[in-house]
Design a protein around this motif. Structure first.
Motif, PDB file in Angstrom:
ATOM      1  N   PRO A 278      -6.383   9.608  -1.421  1.00  0.00           N
ATOM      2  CA  PRO A 278      -5.145   9.248  -2.123  1.00  0.00           C
ATOM      3  C   PRO A 278      -4.856   7.759  -2.024  1.00  0.00           C
ATOM      4  O   PRO A 278      -5.185   7.114  -1.037  1.00  0.00           O
ATOM      5  N   ASN A 279      -4.232   7.217  -3.063  1.00  0.00           N
ATOM      6  CA  ASN A 279      -3.896   5.796  -3.102  1.00  0.00           C
ATOM      7  C   ASN A 279      -2.527   5.499  -2.507  1.00  0.00           C
ATOM      8  O   ASN A 279      -2.013   4.411  -2.677  1.00  0.00           O
ATOM      9  N   ASP A 280      -1.919   6.452  -1.853  1.00  0.00           N
ATOM     10  CA  ASP A 280      -0.558   6.224  -1.361  1.00  0.00           C
ATOM     11  C   ASP A 280      -0.445   6.358   0.152  1.00  0.00           C
ATOM     12  O   ASP A 280       0.618   6.635   0.676  1.00  0.00           O
ATOM     13  N   SER A 281      -1.544   6.165   0.844  1.00  0.00           N
ATOM     14  CA  SER A 281      -1.493   6.346   2.291  1.00  0.00           C
ATOM     15  C   SER A 281      -2.506   5.445   2.967  1.00  0.00           C
ATOM     16  O   SER A 281      -3.224   4.705   2.323  1.00  0.00           O
ATOM     17  N   SER A 282      -2.551   5.549   4.291  1.00  0.00           N
ATOM     18  CA  SER A 282      -3.595   4.851   5.039  1.00  0.00           C
ATOM     19  C   SER A 282      -4.584   5.890   5.547  1.00  0.00           C
ATOM     20  O   SER A 282      -4.261   7.069   5.655  1.00  0.00           O
ATOM     21  N   ILE A 283      -5.783   5.445   5.812  1.00  0.00           N
ATOM     22  CA  ILE A 283      -6.825   6.329   6.309  1.00  0.00           C
ATOM     23  C   ILE A 283      -7.385   5.704   7.585  1.00  0.00           C
ATOM     24  O   ILE A 283      -7.622   4.502   7.649  1.00  0.00           O
TER      25      ILE A 283
ATOM     26  N   PHE B  59      -6.060   0.608   4.345  1.00  0.00           N
ATOM     27  CA  PHE B  59      -4.663   0.571   3.919  1.00  0.00           C
ATOM     28  C   PHE B  59      -4.594   0.380   2.419  1.00  0.00           C
ATOM     29  O   PHE B  59      -5.328  -0.434   1.852  1.00  0.00           O
ATOM     30  N   PHE B  60      -3.719   1.117   1.780  1.00  0.00           N
ATOM     31  CA  PHE B  60      -3.486   0.960   0.349  1.00  0.00           C
ATOM     32  C   PHE B  60      -2.185   0.186   0.160  1.00  0.00           C
ATOM     33  O   PHE B  60      -1.160   0.521   0.735  1.00  0.00           O
ATOM     34  N   ILE B  61      -2.246  -0.856  -0.666  1.00  0.00           N
ATOM     35  CA  ILE B  61      -1.118  -1.743  -0.899  1.00  0.00           C
ATOM     36  C   ILE B  61      -0.899  -1.842  -2.399  1.00  0.00           C
ATOM     37  O   ILE B  61      -1.859  -1.990  -3.166  1.00  0.00           O
ATOM     38  N   LYS B  62       0.362  -1.769  -2.825  1.00  0.00           N
ATOM     39  CA  LYS B  62       0.671  -1.900  -4.251  1.00  0.00           C
ATOM     40  C   LYS B  62       0.397  -3.324  -4.714  1.00  0.00           C
ATOM     41  O   LYS B  62       0.660  -4.290  -3.999  1.00  0.00           O
TER      42      LYS B  62
END
Length: 143
Positions: free
Chosen positions: A61-66, A105-108
């Motif tokens: 998903p593009n809305d979280s961290s892994i 980390f996903f960042i807008k």
């Protein structure tokens, strides 16, 4: 007879020396938690494996961290169990931080908040503590 014995020993050595394929196992109960099995011996190989996994895995998903952890009994606990803060045998994510080898980390994007970029930070196989280095921006690069 000696030739057959020597041949069997050589075959066993070749089979046992073969490096196993790196495997990413996702937790069933913690979003964004992965245990990495069969770690390569070199950091550069692991970095390449992490980037390949993230790029080729559409279900991330593009809305979280892994978070990626090395495989051991402490990290495997969290594959099917939630953190347990109390009692005689507590299990917390903070307890396994030394086994965290990478974070994504996903960042807008600043220009378009509907798009995300993924930044991979790598600690490495032999580093204790919390020193991570950014190795790549690998997902949906912003324009």
């Amino acid at each position: 007879m000696k030739k057959i014995t020597i041949l069997l020993i050589v075959c066993l050595l070749l089979i046992s020396c073969k490096e196993k394929k790196v495997e990413f196992v996702e937790s069933k109960v913690i979003k964004g938690f992965f245990v990495v099995k069969n770690l390569p011996k070199e950091d550069s190989l692991l970095q390449n494996q992490l980037v390949d996994f993230v790029v080729k895995n559409p279900k991330i998903p593009n809305d979280s961290s892994i978070h990626f952890y090395s495989d051991n009994s402490d990290t495997r606990y969290f594959l099917d169990q939630l953190p347990d803060p109390g009692g005689f045998s507590s299990h917390e994510l903070e307890d396994i931080e030394d086994y965290n080898i990478a974070k994504l980390f996903f960042i807008k994007c600043k220009n378009d908040s509907s798009k995300f970029i993924g930044e991979l930070y790598y600690k490495g196989l032999h580093t204790k503590g919390s020193r991570y280095i950014k190795i790549d921006t690998i997902v949906n690069k912003c324009n």
